[in-house]
Design an enzyme around this catalytic site. Structure first.
Site, PDB file in Angstrom:
ATOM      1  N   HIS A  54       0.861  -1.185   0.000  1.00 15.14           N
ATOM      2  CA  HIS A  54       0.000   0.000   0.000  1.00 15.14           C
ATOM      3  C   HIS A  54       0.892   1.227   0.000  1.00 15.14           C
ATOM      4  O   HIS A  54       1.566   1.519   0.990  1.00 15.14           O
ATOM      5  CB  HIS A  54      -0.920   0.003   1.221  1.00 15.14           C
ATOM      6  CG  HIS A  54      -1.741   1.260   1.317  1.00 15.14           C
ATOM      7  ND1 HIS A  54      -2.598   1.646   0.316  1.00 15.14           N
ATOM      8  CD2 HIS A  54      -1.815   2.224   2.264  1.00 15.14           C
ATOM      9  CE1 HIS A  54      -3.173   2.783   0.661  1.00 15.14           C
ATOM     10  NE2 HIS A  54      -2.710   3.167   1.830  1.00 15.14           N
ATOM     11  N   ASP A  56       1.029   5.093  -0.312  1.00  7.99           N
ATOM     12  CA  ASP A  56       0.342   6.382  -0.293  1.00  7.99           C
ATOM     13  C   ASP A  56       0.998   7.360  -1.258  1.00  7.99           C
ATOM     14  O   ASP A  56       2.219   7.548  -1.235  1.00  7.99           O
ATOM     15  CB  ASP A  56       0.384   6.979   1.115  1.00  7.99           C
ATOM     16  CG  ASP A  56      -0.469   6.197   2.094  1.00  7.99           C
ATOM     17  OD1 ASP A  56      -1.673   6.069   1.839  1.00  7.99           O
ATOM     18  OD2 ASP A  56       0.074   5.719   3.112  1.00  7.99           O
ATOM     19  N   ASP A 178      -7.628   1.539   2.281  1.00 11.05           N
ATOM     20  CA  ASP A 178      -7.250   2.469   3.347  1.00 11.05           C
ATOM     21  C   ASP A 178      -8.176   3.652   3.560  1.00 11.05           C
ATOM     22  O   ASP A 178      -8.140   4.246   4.626  1.00 11.05           O
ATOM     23  CB  ASP A 178      -5.821   2.980   3.096  1.00 11.05           C
ATOM     24  CG  ASP A 178      -5.203   3.602   4.343  1.00 11.05           C
ATOM     25  OD1 ASP A 178      -5.554   3.189   5.462  1.00 11.05           O
ATOM     26  OD2 ASP A 178      -4.357   4.505   4.208  1.00 11.05           O
ATOM     27  N   HIS A 428      -6.268   9.668  -0.658  1.00 10.39           N
ATOM     28  CA  HIS A 428      -6.973   9.674   0.629  1.00 10.39           C
ATOM     29  C   HIS A 428      -6.153  10.282   1.769  1.00 10.39           C
ATOM     30  O   HIS A 428      -6.651  10.329   2.902  1.00 10.39           O
ATOM     31  CB  HIS A 428      -7.440   8.258   0.988  1.00 10.39           C
ATOM     32  CG  HIS A 428      -6.344   7.242   1.062  1.00 10.39           C
ATOM     33  ND1 HIS A 428      -5.948   6.498  -0.025  1.00 10.39           N
ATOM     34  CD2 HIS A 428      -5.578   6.832   2.088  1.00 10.39           C
ATOM     35  CE1 HIS A 428      -4.979   5.682   0.338  1.00 10.39           C
ATOM     36  NE2 HIS A 428      -4.735   5.864   1.618  1.00 10.39           N
TER      37      HIS A 428
END
Length: 986
Positions: A54, A56, A178, A428
């Protein structure tokens, strides 16, 4: 380019204007997609290991820092090394798999690879061993994003994958592991983009407990009440461990779990223990799911920078667990992907529960509601919204102005830089406001650079369309009365470009130093205008950035997808206009609205719609909640993510503000000063059917040791009975009810924060007679704590971190490092509920897709001072969501029906428009329909079918009636249709 490739015009068969269609052959997948899935064992519990990372797109570090691995003192993470390492390890064993999500990072990495590596990666993709899921430029936030920007960022990522690898790279699964709560409109968009399923990791802890008990961790989400099922139905699965591995099975170099030690000659041999623990975990997990297939996410934040320990240990785990089958074990472990797992669930052919509401708000414990980020960083949220509007203008003018728009008299401009910046901003931890301060600054910088590129393009296009090469100026601080050109010029031009497909009227305030002006439109018709003093609140806010004493106020009009030009000429420099009078008037009104005030307090007291003779009592004031620093119930503090007030009763800032009033033929203003850091202007324009509230908040004082969550609250006589309504990402409306969740019994532990919801464009409260609609200029948090009341959080400044990873308090410094000041607008409309949508839908669109203003020195020089890119305005129900250049000879067009089914007597009907007759500068010579994500032909979009529980309503999808002729396009309520047009310039 792979066989499927992008939507390349080279492979279209153009049938000509009479047919108006391109034929594109359907090409079979070469063994990728679902065909590449590994075999499973029907009689066993199949455990799908999904190796993933994951990544970001900015959070604790900037996008660049995350990609390169810079600033590892903040967080050790380097995405380029993740992709390097994974590609290397995948080559060692054909059974190994990996999924990747964030195209923004993969795009950077791919550009830097040699052809040999590109060939290897292409082969991995074609074999289904490197699978792209989600596929957007980023994994977007679901609370603070507007649907138009989400569709844009998804299109950007999906197009790159399609052009690079062809259909084998097309994601089959949406993957939002997420984001902090999940919007129904996101599920609807994913369904319309052709996804078969949607997986996420976060949902409310009470909801999760209920679903685990009921074995409803997987469901069909019916994400639209207007689109005919199953158009917006999407299979949705909740991952068991968020997006982390099971406890004890993390083998990244950042983890400390014990590896599989399988040498029996060594003291720490642990295979039996590892295998037994894993089998026990697998059976425990299977108890809350409905099939003999379960999924395990083997990865986490920025993992696989060194993929060796992960794959080496997973290889051993698979080997040793499966070896137990010889002794009777019924557990089968395999490398897999979310799409392969989804296929097995579909093949199970069982019935699933139905979900029709959304997953907001999200709490991870009793006092931990993630509802603060609905408002966090309100200035960034506003800037992102403005840039979204400007990007649509930039895209449209690139098409309408033709090829010379990018290389014109003002230099080289482009839309791509702003497209990528806007796409990154949807992440996000971007527009959500949950990033570190230096990362927020970087997002804003990227948007500013992208806007500068678009300003050149827009200037070029307007020069071509208007015939004027006089340089243009874009004044980006008009909201604080700063624009050097208008402040110092005796004569100047204002160009107003309207990106909507219908005419608009818009009120402008231009900073000036003269006292009397002549304003004329493109037909040389005089325009009523007034000069008013710049307010003290504005002077305090702008400080030394401008010196205008006055504002020139008038209303402009612009044709659909076109511009109008206004000439402003100074007549006198004196005398100064009369200053505002002290005190509030009993009322202000125009022919549409009457607004009353309490003359003792200076506050709003009522609102009347003069057309319908509706009147409500209405008061409005500003308050703050002191932010919790933790208490005996919980140590949870308020922070960038979490909203937790230390009391359910907010503190009133002032019950009797200082008030002055200004009234003239153009605008009436009641200026309210609540405190040195809170002020407001209540505005009613002469031709307006809504009331305009311009609020200014900040710098929020914190010397008392408390962070503060500032709200404005509207208290009315409307009998709401605990209900109010919010939009979902700016589109469909959802009903909300205090202390209630539609699908599970809520134990409310935070009476304020647990009742907050996100709004992106509008919210309303209503009873049988009256509806009061609030239109916002950015995404914010909203609630109705008392009947007849709406409270909107406008700003927040906090002194504590909330321990969700960001590692710093949300205390933005502002330009002068004494705290951030923010200015914004709320529009209020009072209507009967039966006709309210006819007002709030277009009003909301006008706030999102605002006119672009540009200025030129001197008198009118253009040969074409007025222009429309459309041959005529489109029907009120139709919105041009996208008009952008696709390649040299084609453009991407999205048409949207912007009304829900049954919400408008006038407009909730199918609407037909002609593509062939739509544009004034373009001749459409070919058209083909695509999926919403523009990476598939619509005719090729086939999605999995799912059974619903017998108790759930089943509405079979009727065959859509074809368009009357290929050029005549019919839109049903809430439908978005996407077309690739082959065009020639007239």
């Amino acid at each position: 380019m792979a066989a499927r490739g992008s939507v390349s015009l080279a492979v279209f068969l153009l049938l000509g204007p009479a047919a108006g269609v391109w034929c594109f052959p359907s090409l079979r997948e070469p063994g990728c997609g679902y065909k590449s899935c590994p075999a499973t064992k029907p009689s066993m519990l199949n455990v799908h290991l999904v190796p993933h990372t994951h990544d970001d797109v900015g959070w604790l570090k900037t996008v660049d820092q995350y990609y390169y691995g810079g600033r590892n003192d903040i967080q050790h993470a380097g995405v380029q090394y993740i992709l390097d390492s994974v590609v290397s390890e995948l080559q060692k064993d054909p059974a190994r798999r990996f999924i990747y999500v964030e195209t923004a990072f993969f795009y950077r990495w791919w550009k830097n690879q040699e052809q040999e590596t590109r060939n290897i990666v292409t082969q991995l993709v074609e074999q289904g061993r490197l699978e792209f899921v989600n596929g957007g430029w980023c994994m977007s936030d679901e609370a603070s994003t507007h649907y138009s920007a989400v569709i844009d960022q998804m299109t950007l990522g999906l197009r790159f994958l399609n052009e690079t690898f062809g259909d084998c790279a097309r994601p089959r699964v949406a993957w939002h592991i997420d984001p902090f709560g999940h919007a129904r409109e996101h599920a609807s968009m994913f369904a319309q983009m052709g996804y078969d399923g949607f997986f996420f990791g976060r949902l409310d802890y009470q909801d999760k407990a209920h679903r685990m008990q009921m074995k409803e961790m997987e469901m069909v989400w019916r994400a639209s009440e207007s689109l005919e099922a199953p158009t917006a139905d999407l299979f949705t699965g909740i991952l068991p461990n968020g997006y982390n591995p099971p406890a004890g099975f993390c083998w990244d170099q950042s983890c400390s779990d014990t590896p599989v030690q399988d040498d029996p000659d060594l003291e720490d041999y642990n295979v039996d223990q590892i295998v037994d623990t894993f089998i026990r975990i697998s059976y425990t997990q299977a108890e809350i799911y409905k099939t003999n297939h379960i999924i395990m996410t083997m990865g986490s934040d920025f993992q696989y920078e060194n993929a060796v320990p992960w794959y080496k240990n997973m290889d051993k785990l698979i080997r040793y667990v499966n070896a137990k089958q010889a002794g009777g074990s019924k557990v089968h472990v395999l490398y897999s992907t979310p799409s392969c797992y989804l296929q097995e669930l579909n093949l199970a052919n069982i019935s699933w529960p139905l979900k029709t509401d959304d997953f907001f708000p999200y709490a991870d414990n009793a006092h931990n509601f993630w509802t603060g980020y609905f408002t966090s960083r309100p200035a960034l949220k506003r800037y992102e919204r403005l840039c979204n509007s400007f990007l649509q203008t930039c895209n449209q003018l690139e098409v309408l102005g033709g090829p010379k728009s990018t290389h014109g008299p003002f230099g080289q401009g482009d839309s791509d830089t702003l497209k990528r910046a806007m796409a990154v901003a949807q992440h996000h931890d971007a527009v959500s406001g949950t990033e570190k301060q230096h990362v927020a600054d970087d997002y804003a910088k990227r948007l500013a650079i992208g806007s500068a590129h678009c300003q050149v393009l827009v200037s070029n296009s307007l020069a071509l369309l208007s015939g004027s090469n006089v340089p243009r100026v874009f004044c980006e601080n008009l909201n604080i009365s700063v624009c050097p050109l208008t402040e110092g010029s005796k004569q100047f031009l204002l160009n107003v470009y309207n990106p909507l497909a219908r005419p608009v009227r818009w009120s402008v305030h231009l900073p000036v130093n003269g006292t009397v002006y002549n304003v004329t439109d493109s037909d040389d018709t005089p325009v009523d205008n007034q000069v008013i003093p710049v307010s003290k609140a504005t002077q305090d806010l702008r400080r030394d950035r401008g010196s205008a004493q006055f504002e020139l106020v008038f209303q402009v009009q612009a044709p659909p997808m076109g511009f109008n030009t206004y000439t402003i000429t100074l007549v006198h420099n004196s005398p100064a206009p009369a200053p505002p009078k002290p005190g509030a008037p009993p009322s202000i009104q125009n022919k549409y609205l009457k607004v009353t005030f309490d003359t003792l307090t200076g506050l709003l007291s009522g609102l009347t719609n003069l057309e319908t003779q509706q009147t409500i009592k209405l008061t409005q004031n500003f308050y703050w909640y002191n932010a919790s620093v933790g208490n005996l119930e919980s140590s949870q503090t308020s922070g960038a993510y979490i909203f937790r007030p230390n009391s359910s009763t907010p503190i009133t800032i002032n019950t009797k503000p200082e008030v002055t009033t200004l009234q003239n033929s153009v605008v009436q203003e009641v200026r309210q000063q609540f405190s040195p850091w809170v002020s407001q202007v209540v505005r009613l324009y002469a031709e307006s059917k809504h009331l305009d509230l311009e609020w200014t908040v900040g710098p929020i004082p914190v010397r008392d040791g408390f962070g503060k969550e500032v709200i404005t609250r509207l208290d009315s006589s409307i009998k709401t009975e605990g209900y109010f309504y919010t939009d979902s990402n700016g589109r469909e409306i959802l009903q909300r009810r205090k202390d209630y969740r539609p699908t599970w019994d809520l134990n409310q532990t935070e009476p304020v924060a647990g009742n907050y919801y996100p709004i992106n464009s509008r919210s309303f409260m209503k009873d049988e007679q009256n509806q009061l609609t609030v239109v916002t200029d950015r995404s914010q948090g909203i609630s109705s704590i008392s009947n007849g009341s709406l409270e909107i959080m406008v700003h927040r400044r906090l002194l504590r971190d909330d321990y969700r990873g960001v590692g710093e308090p949300l205390s933005e410094p502002g330009d002068y490092y004494d705290g951030l000041s923010v200015r914004g607008r709320l529009l209020l409309a009072l209507t009967p509920p039966s006709t309210a949508a006819d007002t709030h839908r277009p009003l909301g669109q006008e706030m999102v897709f605002q006119p672009t203003l540009s200025f030129q020195q001197g008198a009118i020089h253009s040969t074409t001072p007025q222009f429309s890119g459309l041959t005529s305005a489109l029907p009120p129900a139709v919105h041009v969501l996208t008009l952008s250049q696709w390649d040299q000879d084609s453009v991407l067009l999205r048409l949207e029906h912007q009304y829900e089914r049954s919400e408008s007597h006038a407009h909730s009907q199918p609407v037909t428009v002609s593509l062939q007759k739509m544009f004034s500068t373009l001749e459409v010579v070919g058209v083909s329909e695509m999926s919403l994500g523009a990476n598939q032909w619509k005719e090729d979009m086939k999605r999995m079918k799912w059974k619903l529980n017998k108790s759930e309503p089943v509405t079979p999808l009727r065959e859509r009636e074809g368009d009357p002729v290929p050029w005549e396009i019919t839109l049903n309520p809430m439908e978005i249709r996407t077309f690739l047009l082959r065009v020639r310039y007239k």
